[in-house]
Write an enzyme that holds these catalytic residues in place. Structure first.
Site, PDB file in Angstrom:
ATOM      1  N   SER A  73       0.805  -1.235   0.000  1.00 38.32           N
ATOM      2  CA  SER A  73       0.000   0.000   0.000  1.00 38.32           C
ATOM      3  C   SER A  73       0.833   1.277   0.000  1.00 38.32           C
ATOM      4  O   SER A  73       0.302   2.352  -0.245  1.00 38.32           O
ATOM      5  CB  SER A  73      -0.910   0.029   1.225  1.00 38.32           C
ATOM      6  OG  SER A  73      -2.027  -0.776   0.985  1.00 38.32           O
ATOM      7  N   LYS A  76       0.575   3.461  -2.886  1.00 34.96           N
ATOM      8  CA  LYS A  76      -0.626   4.270  -3.185  1.00 34.96           C
ATOM      9  C   LYS A  76      -0.348   5.773  -3.248  1.00 34.96           C
ATOM     10  O   LYS A  76      -0.753   6.427  -4.217  1.00 34.96           O
ATOM     11  CB  LYS A  76      -1.731   3.963  -2.165  1.00 34.96           C
ATOM     12  CG  LYS A  76      -2.298   2.539  -2.294  1.00 34.96           C
ATOM     13  CD  LYS A  76      -3.201   2.217  -1.126  1.00 34.96           C
ATOM     14  CE  LYS A  76      -3.760   0.795  -1.185  1.00 34.96           C
ATOM     15  NZ  LYS A  76      -4.494   0.440   0.032  1.00 34.96           N
ATOM     16  N   TYR A 198      -2.742  -2.396 -10.542  1.00 33.24           N
ATOM     17  CA  TYR A 198      -2.727  -2.195  -9.084  1.00 33.24           C
ATOM     18  C   TYR A 198      -1.929  -3.313  -8.394  1.00 33.24           C
ATOM     19  O   TYR A 198      -1.090  -3.060  -7.528  1.00 33.24           O
ATOM     20  CB  TYR A 198      -4.168  -2.128  -8.556  1.00 33.24           C
ATOM     21  CG  TYR A 198      -4.233  -2.113  -7.040  1.00 33.24           C
ATOM     22  CD1 TYR A 198      -3.875  -0.977  -6.324  1.00 33.24           C
ATOM     23  CD2 TYR A 198      -4.641  -3.244  -6.330  1.00 33.24           C
ATOM     24  CE1 TYR A 198      -3.919  -0.976  -4.926  1.00 33.24           C
ATOM     25  CE2 TYR A 198      -4.686  -3.247  -4.937  1.00 33.24           C
ATOM     26  CZ  TYR A 198      -4.323  -2.106  -4.237  1.00 33.24           C
ATOM     27  OH  TYR A 198      -4.353  -2.110  -2.868  1.00 33.24           O
ATOM     28  N   TYR A 250      -5.164   4.342   7.614  1.00 30.95           N
ATOM     29  CA  TYR A 250      -6.524   3.772   7.636  1.00 30.95           C
ATOM     30  C   TYR A 250      -7.253   4.091   8.941  1.00 30.95           C
ATOM     31  O   TYR A 250      -7.251   5.219   9.393  1.00 30.95           O
ATOM     32  CB  TYR A 250      -6.503   2.256   7.388  1.00 30.95           C
ATOM     33  CG  TYR A 250      -5.651   1.877   6.235  1.00 30.95           C
ATOM     34  CD1 TYR A 250      -6.020   2.256   4.937  1.00 30.95           C
ATOM     35  CD2 TYR A 250      -4.463   1.176   6.412  1.00 30.95           C
ATOM     36  CE1 TYR A 250      -5.222   1.922   3.859  1.00 30.95           C
ATOM     37  CE2 TYR A 250      -3.675   0.848   5.338  1.00 30.95           C
ATOM     38  CZ  TYR A 250      -4.064   1.227   4.061  1.00 30.95           C
ATOM     39  OH  TYR A 250      -3.283   0.908   3.017  1.00 30.95           O
ATOM     40  N   VAL A 268       1.124  -3.889   3.844  1.00 30.14           N
ATOM     41  CA  VAL A 268       1.053  -5.206   4.494  1.00 30.14           C
ATOM     42  C   VAL A 268       2.343  -6.018   4.325  1.00 30.14           C
ATOM     43  O   VAL A 268       2.501  -7.067   4.936  1.00 30.14           O
ATOM     44  CB  VAL A 268      -0.167  -6.045   4.015  1.00 30.14           C
ATOM     45  CG1 VAL A 268      -1.464  -5.468   4.537  1.00 30.14           C
ATOM     46  CG2 VAL A 268      -0.177  -6.189   2.504  1.00 30.14           C
TER      47      VAL A 268
END
Ligand code: DON
Length: 619
Positions: A73, A76, A198, A250, A268
């Site tokens: 992530s 991103k 992605y 998050y 992760v």
């Protein structure tokens, strides 16, 4: 005591601190390695690296700082920046919002009002963002992502094919999100290639050091501090850091900003990348995750670093340094142009009308406001303000506008704004040049240094104050300072020993390091004495006109010449050799005494001036 240990082998206090931190948190064994992507389950829970990269390009690293893992992530925000560059803020905001959700990273949700993903850090937003990457085909899009990440890291990065395959095979939840996005027209075409891109961006392999350097690039306005290459346009750094600050962690984002206080992103794979804008980037890697999907040790390390080094964004130190580093006038420090007695008297009387402001640090709206207020308050007492930007690191657009407005206000009040040391501020210099030219005659009001700026202001002041000001072209020998107080007989005697020499404009008269021979009495024209600084730049030590003395230091102490002297115009000098001086001394001891007295006066004037300047500059 053992003095034989090489000093370079003793680690810095920061390195030592990081090693201690690593030792302490290596004991923590909470959390579990991600298994929902089967290949990630192969990570070793014991892997642990910590890196800090500064915005001047130094990297501290401890532990498994070179162990490769997948970025996940953390990709991103980087792809979000690329897409902002591709489409601009408005278009991107129309597709993906910037509201924190408080939901898990993989929640299947859209904003009920707009039908768009809430932010680009949750999977729904990140997949929509992947759909916006420009490129001629799938390979080109991936290539652009890889190139961008490589610029951030400072070397070529590549996909870990095993993790990519594993995620592609098992990414059913992300597929559901992709098709939901297609259903709501957030993704315009087939979602499968978008999902593929992605999965690929998440599978790019990096190490902990890369993450710190990537973070430092964001901290450094988008420029990788090691390679100097632009990873992302400065304009979009703020956008990227904003979503990292509000949504990067998050459903832990609130507690994170409260306790750590830095824009950050976790993955992760076990990485956390955190940015302290303008200062440093942090990378921590440890694959065991908590229930939010954030690295357990990563969180602890970031909290400790923030606490121990006061890195919280809102821990703003009081303004210890004023933007005005020093303020003085031309009675205290003059240009290197050596003036005759009349000119010096005028500058002593009126030099206070030339003010010099040395600025420093980051010039923002609030610091520029201090400068504006100070100058506006003193407008009545000045005709010229030299604004020295040598120690200014940056001028932000708001400050630039304020300073340009100041220039116009000063001009309207017939005060000349003069800037110096603008090499590092080229775009501000361009804006200034087009804003106003108060001289109205093409005279540049930007000078390479304070010396030339001061000389220009002094010349203007002398022209105003001395009706017949005209720099002296030539002096008769009887009026030269070396002959001060001489009888006619002494004058005639000295004249017999000196030799007339001429040089053309541009000729080198003396060279630094040369063995001394003569002392020079400048009768006509102008010369400059310069030295080359370690930076390679030429520094003017003095600019001399007719009536001046040069070459005196080496003449007296018989050491090699201390500076270069070049003729600025065609010149004429009288020279006296050391040998002739000795003859003259033998034949006329009174003349020798008179000569030496004039030399001593000349040298004491130079010294007095230097000590006055040191006093002002040391304040
Ligand atoms: O979307 C996924 O499942 C992953 N490839 C990335 C998720 C991730 O790293 C979440 N962050 N903590």
């Amino acid at each position: 005591m053992n003095f034989s240990i090489a000093r370079s082998s003793i680690s810095s206090p920061i390195q030592h601190y990081l090693e201690e931190l690593h030792r302490e948190y290596a004991q923590v064994n909470d959390g579990t390695v991600a298994t929902y992507i089967p290949e990630l389950a192969r990570a070793d829970k014991r892997w642990f690296g910590i890196c800090i990269a500064t915005t001047d390009g130094h990297v501290y690293e401890v532990g498994d700082s070179r162990q490769l893992f997948t970025i996940q992530s953390i990709s991103k925000p980087l792809v979000y920046g690329l897409v902002l560059e591709d489409h601009g803020e408005e278009t991107v905001l129309n597709s993906v919002g910037v509201e924190p959700t408080g939901d898990a990273f993989n929640s299947i949700s859209l904003d009920p009002q707009s039908g768009c993903p809430l932010n680009p850090m949750i999977n729904a937003g990140a997949i929509a963002i992947a759909g916006l990457v420009k490129g001629t085909n799938a390979a080109d899009k991936l290539h652009r992502i890889l190139q961008t990440f490589s610029r951030y890291a400072g070397h070529e990065v590549a996909i870990d094919p095993m993790v990519y395959r594993s995620e592609k095979d098992t990414g059913h939840r992300n597929r559901a999100i992709g098709h939901m996005l297609r259903n709501f027209n957030v993704v315009a075409d087939d979602p499968e290639p978008v999902l593929d891109l992605y999965f690929q961006q998440c599978s790019i392999a990096v190490d902990c050091r890369d993450m710190a350097v990537m973070a430092a690039s964001l901290a450094n306005g988008g420029i990788n501090p090691i390679t100097g290459l632009q990873a992302i346009k400065r304009d979009y750094v703020e956008n990227v850091l904003s979503v990292m600050a509000t949504c990067g962690m998050y459903d832990y984002a609130g507690e994170w900003i409260y306790k750590v206080g830095m824009p950050a992103k976790s993955g992760v794979g076990g990485g956390i990348l955190a940015v302290l804008p303008g200062q440093l980037g942090i990378g921590v890697f440890s694959p065991a995750l908590d229930t939010h999907g954030n690295s357990v040790r990563g969180l602890l390390v970031c909290r400790a670093l923030s606490r121990d080094f006061n890195l919280h964004l809102f821990d703003v130190p009081g303004f210890s340094k004023s933007v005005i580093r020093s303020k003085y006038d031309a009675t205290q420090i003059r240009s290197r142009r050596v003036r005759n007695e009349k000119e010096a008297a005028v500058l002593k009387e009126s030099g206070a009308r030339i003010k010099i402001y040395e600025l420093q640090g980051e010039v923002t709206f609030t610091s520029a406001e201090v400068v504006v207020r100070d100058i506006m308050k003193s407008l009545d007492s000045m005709d010229f303000a030299i604004i020295d930007m040598k120690r200014v690191v940056t001028i932000n657009p708001a400050a630039g506008k304020l300073l340009r407005d100041l220039v116009q206000s000063m001009t309207a009040q017939h005060v000349y704004p003069v800037f110096s040391h603008m090499d590092a501020h080229e775009s501000f210099a361009c804006e200034l040049r087009t804003t106003v030219n108060p001289a109205g005659s093409g005279v540049s009001l930007i000078f390479s240094d304070n010396d030339f700026a001061l000389e220009w202001c002094e010349d203007q002041l002398l022209t105003q104050k001395m009706r017949a000001y005209c720099p002296m072209g030539a002096v008769p020998f009887s009026e030269h300072q070396i002959c001060r107080g001489f009888t006619m007989q002494q004058l005639a005697c000295l004249q017999e020993y000196v030799r007339c020499v001429t040089f053309k404009a541009g000729d080198m008269v003396l060279r630094r390091g040369d063995q001394p021979d003569n002392i020079y009495f400048l009768m006509k024209g102008e010369v400059s004495a310069t030295v080359r600084l370690p930076t390679g730049k030429l520094k003017r030590l003095s600019a001399l006109s007719a009536g001046a003395i040069f070459g005196e230091l080496a003449f007296i102490d018989q050491m090699p010449r201390s500076a270069d002297v070049r003729a600025d115009t065609d010149i004429e000098c009288y020279t006296l050799s050391r040998e002739d001086f000795d003859h003259l001394s033998e034949s006329d001891p009174h003349l020798r005494a008179a000569l030496l007295e004039n030399l001593v006066r000349h040298i004491s004037q130079m010294l007095r001036r230097i000590s006055d300047e040191v006093t002002v500059l040391a304040q």
